[in-house]
Design a protein around this motif. Structure first.
Motif, mmCIF file in Angstrom:
data_model
loop_
_atom_site.group_PDB
_atom_site.id
_atom_site.type_symbol
_atom_site.label_atom_id
_atom_site.label_comp_id
_atom_site.label_asym_id
_atom_site.label_seq_id
_atom_site.Cartn_x
_atom_site.Cartn_y
_atom_site.Cartn_z
ATOM 1 N N UNK A 1 1.016 -1.321 -0.088
ATOM 2 C CA UNK A 1 -0.037 0.070 0.140
ATOM 3 C C UNK A 1 0.638 1.104 0.108
ATOM 4 N N UNK A 2 1.751 1.120 0.622
ATOM 5 C CA UNK A 2 2.764 2.399 0.863
ATOM 6 C C UNK A 2 3.528 2.692 -0.469
ATOM 7 N N UNK A 3 3.843 1.404 -1.146
ATOM 8 C CA UNK A 3 4.615 1.321 -2.347
ATOM 9 C C UNK A 3 3.656 2.071 -3.261
ATOM 10 N N UNK B 1 11.054 0.747 -11.371
ATOM 11 C CA UNK B 1 10.850 0.744 -10.238
ATOM 12 C C UNK B 1 9.483 0.953 -9.597
ATOM 13 N N UNK B 2 8.700 1.776 -10.636
ATOM 14 C CA UNK B 2 7.312 2.033 -10.561
ATOM 15 C C UNK B 2 6.424 0.672 -10.528
ATOM 16 N N UNK B 3 6.931 -0.168 -11.525
ATOM 17 C CA UNK B 3 6.185 -1.504 -11.612
ATOM 18 C C UNK B 3 6.501 -2.347 -10.364
ATOM 19 N N UNK B 4 7.391 -2.350 -9.774
ATOM 20 C CA UNK B 4 7.415 -2.928 -8.403
ATOM 21 C C UNK B 4 6.466 -2.428 -7.391
ATOM 22 N N UNK B 5 6.514 -1.147 -7.131
ATOM 23 C CA UNK B 5 5.473 -0.359 -6.421
ATOM 24 C C UNK B 5 4.101 -0.645 -6.759
ATOM 25 N N UNK B 6 3.786 -0.655 -8.028
ATOM 26 C CA UNK B 6 2.380 -0.888 -8.429
ATOM 27 C C UNK B 6 1.775 -2.145 -8.376
#
Length: 347
Positions: free
Chosen positions: A173-175, A188-193
């Protein structure tokens, strides 16, 4: 995406690999869902191929369709992969990690290398040349559409380190929020999403959910609103604002899969879904070849027909490649699945 059994062994197959345990039967509608999702991957990779080549034209509905599909189709593969993780971990961390190395990390690295080499040999024909510099990076950040397998493998590792789903849900959720707060590279956006979808799949598995499309009317409204607001305002595909639409799209996909699972078309899609990993890995090469040929022999052909021809080529030749590898017992070596002889020994 741009863009996986995809597809992990679910791009797919990673999700399906552990499904043989007796305590939980294979869910046919998940195979159908994977079949639908991998077809969407192939079709919209075909469209993006023409778009990146500057031959897609303008004024069509394809940009809206592309945005709409990318909200949920890769998210579905992540939630499907996460769904089977708790069960796979019951075998122990050692066997679990060995399986994920073979079915997720190895194909990502191997096929990244193969695609990069072919890309450089055919540099004058491809849309975008992939540099050979820092080739070692594919060990951690697979190239091209294999990003999916790289992200999925990291998620698998995280689950091996800790099985505390509440902790990983908080992290996810934080990511998701960080994507909209801090500028970051797409990698890195992919990891977070996508983390939140993977964790959601594991949570559903723990609660013994059958992953149904029960709430599809509400999901239809949520997805429609997400598409309307997101496309109109140009919201990036990895924005946290699109996460509700991602879950809504998954529910709709599952509802469709359940509705057609008992029909012939559902059986065909389920068969394709079980092969979503090799399709995900292999489809770009034949599609690129088909696009190059079409550009030379029929440059003025209607975009819809070009997408149909190219995506069909990607699907058929991927299945042929998989069948040949299976016949030669090369699935494990090529990262396209598990050879029957190895499965027999494991059992």
């Amino acid at each position: 995406m741009s863009g996986p059994a995809i597809e992990a062994s679910a791009a797919p197959e990673a999700a399906s690999a552990p499904q043989s345990a007796p305590e939980r039967p294979r869910l046919a509608h998940l195979d159908v869902g994977r079949g639908i999702a991998i077809l969407l991957v192939v079709i919209f990779h075909a469209y993006r191929g023409f778009l990146n080549a500057g031959t897609a034209g303008a004024g069509s509905i394809w940009p809206l369709l592309d945005y709409s599909v990318y909200i949920f189709h890769m998210a579905f593969f992540f939630i499907a992969a996460g769904y089977w993780v708790p069960r796979a971990l019951k075998k122990g961390r050692g066997p679990y990690l060995k399986d994920k190395l073979a079915t997720t990390w190895w194909p990502a690295v191997l096929w990244s290398l193969i695609y990069i080499l072919i890309n450089n040999v055919m540099a004058s024909y491809v849309n975008k040349a992939v540099p050979m510099d820092d080739l070692w990076r594919i060990l951690f950040f697979p190239a091209l559409h294999f990003w999916f397998l790289g992200v999925l493998f990291l998620f698998f590792l995280c689950m091996a380190i800790s099985r505390n789903l509440s902790f990983w849900l908080l992290v996810a959720v934080v990511a998701c929020g960080l994507v909209d707060v801090f500028p970051m590279r797409e990698t890195f956006a992919r990891y977070c999403h996508f983390g939140i979808f993977f964790v959601a799949g594991a949570i559903l598995s723990t609660n013994r959910s059958q992953m149904t499309g029960k709430w599809w009317p509400i999901a239809l409204v949520v997805l429609g609103a997400t598409i309307w607001l997101g496309f109109d305002r140009g919201i990036g595909l990895y924005s946290g604002w699109l996460v509700p639409g991602g879950f809504a799209g998954i529910i709709l996909l599952l509802a469709l899969a359940q509705a057609i699972a008992g029909y012939r078309v559902g059986q065909v899609l389920g068969w394709i879904g079980q092969r979503s990993m090799p399709i995900y890995v292999l489809h770009i090469l034949p599609m690129s070849a088909a696009r190059i040929i079409l550009h030379r022999v029929a440059p003025d052909l209607n975009l819809d027909l070009r997408i149909l021809i190219v995506s069909t080529s990607g699907l058929i030749f991927s299945l042929i490649g998989y069948a040949l590898a299976a016949r030669l017992n090369l699935l494990t070596l090529t990262g396209l699945g598990k050879d029957k002889s190895r499965i027999a020994v494991a059992n």
